[in-house]
Design an enzyme around this catalytic site. Sequence first.
Site, PDB file in Angstrom:
ATOM      1  N   GLY A  46     -22.661  -0.030  19.687  1.00  0.00           N
ATOM      2  CA  GLY A  46     -21.830  -0.468  18.459  1.00  0.00           C
ATOM      3  C   GLY A  46     -21.811   0.641  17.581  1.00  0.00           C
ATOM      4  N   GLN A  51     -19.766   4.688   9.662  1.00  0.00           N
ATOM      5  CA  GLN A  51     -20.576   5.598  10.385  1.00  0.00           C
ATOM      6  C   GLN A  51     -19.784   6.768  10.693  1.00  0.00           C
ATOM      7  OE1 GLN A  51     -22.382   2.435  13.233  1.00  0.00           O
ATOM      8  NE2 GLN A  51     -24.022   3.989  12.998  1.00  0.00           N
ATOM      9  N   CYS A  93     -30.391   3.505  15.450  1.00  0.00           N
ATOM     10  CA  CYS A  93     -28.762   3.700  15.218  1.00  0.00           C
ATOM     11  C   CYS A  93     -28.290   5.087  15.056  1.00  0.00           C
ATOM     12  CB  CYS A  93     -28.920   3.161  13.655  1.00  0.00           C
ATOM     13  SG  CYS A  93     -27.433   3.475  12.468  1.00  0.00           S
ATOM     14  N   LEU A  94     -27.106   5.134  15.514  1.00  0.00           N
ATOM     15  CA  LEU A  94     -26.383   6.385  15.591  1.00  0.00           C
ATOM     16  C   LEU A  94     -26.487   7.349  14.604  1.00  0.00           C
ATOM     17  CD1 LEU A  94     -23.251   5.390  17.765  1.00  0.00           C
ATOM     18  CD2 LEU A  94     -25.494   6.418  18.760  1.00  0.00           C
ATOM     19  N   HIS A 135     -26.671  -6.105  13.253  1.00  0.00           N
ATOM     20  CA  HIS A 135     -26.848  -4.655  13.040  1.00  0.00           C
ATOM     21  C   HIS A 135     -25.355  -4.268  12.318  1.00  0.00           C
ATOM     22  CE1 HIS A 135     -28.592  -0.265  13.837  1.00  0.00           C
ATOM     23  NE2 HIS A 135     -27.026  -0.273  13.545  1.00  0.00           N
ATOM     24  N   GLU A 136     -24.312  -4.417  13.149  1.00  0.00           N
ATOM     25  CA  GLU A 136     -22.937  -3.949  12.857  1.00  0.00           C
ATOM     26  C   GLU A 136     -22.256  -4.715  11.218  1.00  0.00           C
ATOM     27  OE1 GLU A 136     -22.366  -1.005  14.131  1.00  0.00           O
ATOM     28  OE2 GLU A 136     -23.660  -1.384  15.540  1.00  0.00           O
ATOM     29  N   HIS A 139     -24.100  -3.075   8.668  1.00  0.00           N
ATOM     30  CA  HIS A 139     -23.566  -1.752   8.317  1.00  0.00           C
ATOM     31  C   HIS A 139     -22.360  -1.907   7.117  1.00  0.00           C
ATOM     32  CE1 HIS A 139     -25.087   1.766  10.221  1.00  0.00           C
ATOM     33  NE2 HIS A 139     -25.092   1.146  11.358  1.00  0.00           N
TER      34      HIS A 139
HETATM   35 NI    NI Z   1     -26.202   1.520  13.276  1.00  0.00          NI
END
Ligand code: NI
Length: 171
Positions: A46, A51, A93-94, A135-136, A139
Amino acid sequence: MVYPIVKFGHPVLEREAATVTEFDTPELHKFLADMFESMYAAKGVGLAAPQIGVGKKIAVIDVSNGENEADKLVLINPKILKIEGKQEGEEGCLSIPGFREQVRRGRAVTVRAQNAKGEFFEQTGEDLLARAFLHETDHLHGKLYITHISALKRDLMKRKIKKLQRAGDWE
Ligand code: NI
């Protein structure tokens, strides 16, 4: 085009993203293609626009990690409608590379969002997909998964990240 992933500490990650009002434009289609490309390059399931430094309510998800075309999902202006059950599992998380923590989330989650054409749709996801929806969407409200872990664990993680920043290993 693969965008670099913005890391924890950048203010764009902790700001409410802007609602998208223009759909089906060449710019939006190109941006979505770039988001998928950036997500696959980073080996994520995701990715939210903040991000990659873009404060708009856009996220892409693919829990198959590029294996199954049907799993590609675009969420624009998503809202969580329903959360049922509970699941425990590790989450990362990236934007916070190298860290993973146990996070309790809902097991089945229904989201309402718009697609690239601006059409509204609802979808219910379970397990990993439910986790990705939450999660997304978080964000896009400037919220990171670490807000769902204990203050003790969060502080420890932030201290480790500060060390990495000071050493120049976090940019
Ligand atoms: Ni994330």
